[in-house]
Design a protein around this motif. Structure first.
Motif, PDB file in Angstrom:
ATOM      1  N   ARG A  30       0.831  -1.215   0.000  1.00  0.00           N
ATOM      2  CA  ARG A  30       0.000   0.000   0.000  1.00  0.00           C
ATOM      3  C   ARG A  30       0.859   1.256   0.000  1.00  0.00           C
ATOM      4  O   ARG A  30       0.582   2.216  -0.720  1.00  0.00           O
ATOM      5  CB  ARG A  30      -0.936   0.011   1.207  1.00  0.00           C
ATOM      6  CG  ARG A  30      -2.048  -1.006   1.118  1.00  0.00           C
ATOM      7  CD  ARG A  30      -3.023  -0.845   2.253  1.00  0.00           C
ATOM      8  NE  ARG A  30      -2.386  -1.066   3.538  1.00  0.00           N
ATOM      9  CZ  ARG A  30      -2.783  -1.939   4.442  1.00  0.00           C
ATOM     10  NH1 ARG A  30      -3.851  -2.668   4.235  1.00  0.00           N
ATOM     11  NH2 ARG A  30      -2.149  -2.076   5.582  1.00  0.00           N
ATOM     12  N   ALA A  34       0.979   4.002  -2.979  1.00  0.00           N
ATOM     13  CA  ALA A  34       0.631   5.388  -2.654  1.00  0.00           C
ATOM     14  C   ALA A  34       1.781   6.333  -2.980  1.00  0.00           C
ATOM     15  O   ALA A  34       1.568   7.411  -3.563  1.00  0.00           O
ATOM     16  CB  ALA A  34       0.236   5.507  -1.187  1.00  0.00           C
ATOM     17  N   ARG A  52      -5.190  14.858  -6.216  1.00  0.00           N
ATOM     18  CA  ARG A  52      -5.271  14.356  -4.836  1.00  0.00           C
ATOM     19  C   ARG A  52      -6.574  13.576  -4.636  1.00  0.00           C
ATOM     20  O   ARG A  52      -6.574  12.500  -4.034  1.00  0.00           O
ATOM     21  CB  ARG A  52      -5.175  15.496  -3.833  1.00  0.00           C
ATOM     22  CG  ARG A  52      -5.148  15.025  -2.377  1.00  0.00           C
ATOM     23  CD  ARG A  52      -4.855  16.150  -1.423  1.00  0.00           C
ATOM     24  NE  ARG A  52      -3.515  16.665  -1.549  1.00  0.00           N
ATOM     25  CZ  ARG A  52      -2.440  16.117  -0.980  1.00  0.00           C
ATOM     26  NH1 ARG A  52      -2.559  15.032  -0.253  1.00  0.00           N
ATOM     27  NH2 ARG A  52      -1.251  16.649  -1.125  1.00  0.00           N
ATOM     28  N   LYS A  53      -7.677  14.110  -5.155  1.00  0.00           N
ATOM     29  CA  LYS A  53      -8.969  13.437  -5.035  1.00  0.00           C
ATOM     30  C   LYS A  53      -8.947  12.086  -5.747  1.00  0.00           C
ATOM     31  O   LYS A  53      -9.412  11.085  -5.199  1.00  0.00           O
ATOM     32  CB  LYS A  53     -10.059  14.333  -5.620  1.00  0.00           C
ATOM     33  CG  LYS A  53     -11.455  13.792  -5.478  1.00  0.00           C
ATOM     34  CD  LYS A  53     -12.470  14.768  -6.032  1.00  0.00           C
ATOM     35  CE  LYS A  53     -13.862  14.176  -5.949  1.00  0.00           C
ATOM     36  NZ  LYS A  53     -14.871  15.075  -6.521  1.00  0.00           N
ATOM     37  N   LYS A  56      -6.756   9.532  -3.804  1.00  0.00           N
ATOM     38  CA  LYS A  56      -7.466   8.993  -2.636  1.00  0.00           C
ATOM     39  C   LYS A  56      -8.514   7.973  -3.056  1.00  0.00           C
ATOM     40  O   LYS A  56      -8.642   6.914  -2.437  1.00  0.00           O
ATOM     41  CB  LYS A  56      -8.119  10.120  -1.834  1.00  0.00           C
ATOM     42  CG  LYS A  56      -7.144  10.959  -1.043  1.00  0.00           C
ATOM     43  CD  LYS A  56      -7.865  12.065  -0.292  1.00  0.00           C
ATOM     44  CE  LYS A  56      -6.913  12.888   0.534  1.00  0.00           C
ATOM     45  NZ  LYS A  56      -7.608  13.964   1.276  1.00  0.00           N
ATOM     46  N   LEU A  59      -6.847   4.670  -4.002  1.00  0.00           N
ATOM     47  CA  LEU A  59      -6.368   3.927  -2.831  1.00  0.00           C
ATOM     48  C   LEU A  59      -7.532   3.336  -2.036  1.00  0.00           C
ATOM     49  O   LEU A  59      -7.432   2.227  -1.511  1.00  0.00           O
ATOM     50  CB  LEU A  59      -5.502   4.817  -1.941  1.00  0.00           C
ATOM     51  CG  LEU A  59      -4.168   5.252  -2.543  1.00  0.00           C
ATOM     52  CD1 LEU A  59      -3.466   6.246  -1.633  1.00  0.00           C
ATOM     53  CD2 LEU A  59      -3.279   4.055  -2.834  1.00  0.00           C
ATOM     54  N   GLU A  60      -8.617   4.074  -1.958  1.00  0.00           N
ATOM     55  CA  GLU A  60      -9.812   3.547  -1.286  1.00  0.00           C
ATOM     56  C   GLU A  60     -10.338   2.320  -2.022  1.00  0.00           C
ATOM     57  O   GLU A  60     -10.630   1.297  -1.411  1.00  0.00           O
ATOM     58  CB  GLU A  60     -10.900   4.619  -1.209  1.00  0.00           C
ATOM     59  CG  GLU A  60     -10.623   5.701  -0.190  1.00  0.00           C
ATOM     60  CD  GLU A  60     -11.653   6.824  -0.220  1.00  0.00           C
ATOM     61  OE1 GLU A  60     -12.544   6.841  -1.100  1.00  0.00           O
ATOM     62  OE2 GLU A  60     -11.561   7.704   0.660  1.00  0.00           O
ATOM     63  N   HIS A  66      -9.720   3.948   4.232  1.00  0.00           N
ATOM     64  CA  HIS A  66     -10.669   5.023   4.514  1.00  0.00           C
ATOM     65  C   HIS A  66     -10.216   5.774   5.760  1.00  0.00           C
ATOM     66  O   HIS A  66      -9.459   5.245   6.564  1.00  0.00           O
ATOM     67  CB  HIS A  66     -12.074   4.466   4.761  1.00  0.00           C
ATOM     68  CG  HIS A  66     -12.609   3.648   3.637  1.00  0.00           C
ATOM     69  ND1 HIS A  66     -13.096   4.199   2.488  1.00  0.00           N
ATOM     70  CD2 HIS A  66     -12.716   2.302   3.485  1.00  0.00           C
ATOM     71  CE1 HIS A  66     -13.494   3.239   1.676  1.00  0.00           C
ATOM     72  NE2 HIS A  66     -13.268   2.082   2.254  1.00  0.00           N
ATOM     73  N   LEU A  70      -6.375   5.852   5.704  1.00  0.00           N
ATOM     74  CA  LEU A  70      -5.973   6.507   4.455  1.00  0.00           C
ATOM     75  C   LEU A  70      -5.049   7.678   4.749  1.00  0.00           C
ATOM     76  O   LEU A  70      -4.019   7.844   4.088  1.00  0.00           O
ATOM     77  CB  LEU A  70      -7.207   6.967   3.678  1.00  0.00           C
ATOM     78  CG  LEU A  70      -6.952   7.682   2.360  1.00  0.00           C
ATOM     79  CD1 LEU A  70      -6.180   6.801   1.386  1.00  0.00           C
ATOM     80  CD2 LEU A  70      -8.270   8.126   1.745  1.00  0.00           C
ATOM     81  N   LYS A  71      -5.380   8.480   5.748  1.00  0.00           N
ATOM     82  CA  LYS A  71      -4.539   9.619   6.118  1.00  0.00           C
ATOM     83  C   LYS A  71      -3.144   9.167   6.529  1.00  0.00           C
ATOM     84  O   LYS A  71      -2.134   9.774   6.162  1.00  0.00           O
ATOM     85  CB  LYS A  71      -5.173  10.408   7.262  1.00  0.00           C
ATOM     86  CG  LYS A  71      -6.346  11.241   6.845  1.00  0.00           C
ATOM     87  CD  LYS A  71      -6.921  11.981   8.046  1.00  0.00           C
ATOM     88  CE  LYS A  71      -8.197  12.693   7.668  1.00  0.00           C
ATOM     89  NZ  LYS A  71      -8.837  13.326   8.821  1.00  0.00           N
ATOM     90  N   LEU A  74      -1.193   7.962   3.457  1.00  0.00           N
ATOM     91  CA  LEU A  74      -0.793   9.110   2.641  1.00  0.00           C
ATOM     92  C   LEU A  74       0.345   9.888   3.288  1.00  0.00           C
ATOM     93  O   LEU A  74       1.282  10.304   2.601  1.00  0.00           O
ATOM     94  CB  LEU A  74      -1.993  10.024   2.390  1.00  0.00           C
ATOM     95  CG  LEU A  74      -2.999   9.518   1.372  1.00  0.00           C
ATOM     96  CD1 LEU A  74      -4.221  10.429   1.321  1.00  0.00           C
ATOM     97  CD2 LEU A  74      -2.370   9.387  -0.002  1.00  0.00           C
ATOM     98  N   GLU A  78       3.877  10.102   1.466  1.00  0.00           N
ATOM     99  CA  GLU A  78       4.431  11.399   1.079  1.00  0.00           C
ATOM    100  C   GLU A  78       5.849  11.567   1.615  1.00  0.00           C
ATOM    101  O   GLU A  78       6.734  12.052   0.909  1.00  0.00           O
ATOM    102  CB  GLU A  78       3.535  12.537   1.558  1.00  0.00           C
ATOM    103  CG  GLU A  78       2.290  12.698   0.720  1.00  0.00           C
ATOM    104  CD  GLU A  78       1.380  13.824   1.185  1.00  0.00           C
ATOM    105  OE1 GLU A  78       1.840  14.731   1.916  1.00  0.00           O
ATOM    106  OE2 GLU A  78       0.196  13.789   0.808  1.00  0.00           O
TER     107      GLU A  78
END
Length: 153
Positions: A30, A34, A52-53, A56, A59-60, A66, A70-71, A74, A78
């Motif tokens: 993952r 990402a 970005r949208k 996300k 990845l979802e 979620h 997810l945060k 990410l 990053e």
């Protein structure tokens, strides 16, 4: 402790290690996906809101991430992407963990991120090409995937 209890304890320990190993491999998969997608979204010097949208959403859909999960991915991705000096650190994980269909799905996801802002920059196109090469996805498949993504736009 009986021999049977010792054996069961050993089996439990071994199975537990295997489960943890699988969890770590999935986490690494993952993160690598990402980080590669973040690289694709930002390679043109701009990380647009549409990119970005899309990132996300991909990845979802692909990993079932979620909310806080997810945060977290990410954030870690990053950081890894910023520290990385090449694509190999991401693609080597993906190539090791995914079969050919999974690798092609990653290339498709890269195209989706590259087209998310409505403009395909030459740096994005080049990144997808280099990533596909490192993943072992043929030129034919890469181009077919590009056309498939473009046809959805």
């Amino acid at each position: 402790m009986t021999i049977w209890a010792k054996f069961q304890q050993l089996v439990d320990r071994v199975l537990g290690e295997d489960e943890r190993s699988l969890e770590l491999r999935e986490e690494e998969l993952r993160l690598a996906a990402a980080a590669l997608l973040i690289n694709a979204a930002s390679v043109d010097g701009k990380f647009e809101p549409e990119e970005r949208k899309k990132l996300k959403a991909l990845l979802e859909a692909r990993f079932g991430l979620h909310g806080d999960g997810l945060k977290q991915i990410l954030g870690e991705a990053e950081a890894w992407e910023q520290e990385s000096v090449d694509l190999y650190s991401f693609t080597s994980v993906l190539a090791r963990e995914l079969d050919q269909d999974g690798r092609k799905r990653i290339v498709e996801m890269l195209w989706e991120v590259a087209f998310a802002d409505g403009v395909l920059h030459e740096f994005e196109s080049n990144l997808v090409w280099r990533s596909a090469e490192l993943l072992g996805v043929s030129d034919r498949d890469r181009i077919t995937l590009r056309k498939a993504v473009e046809s959805k736009l």
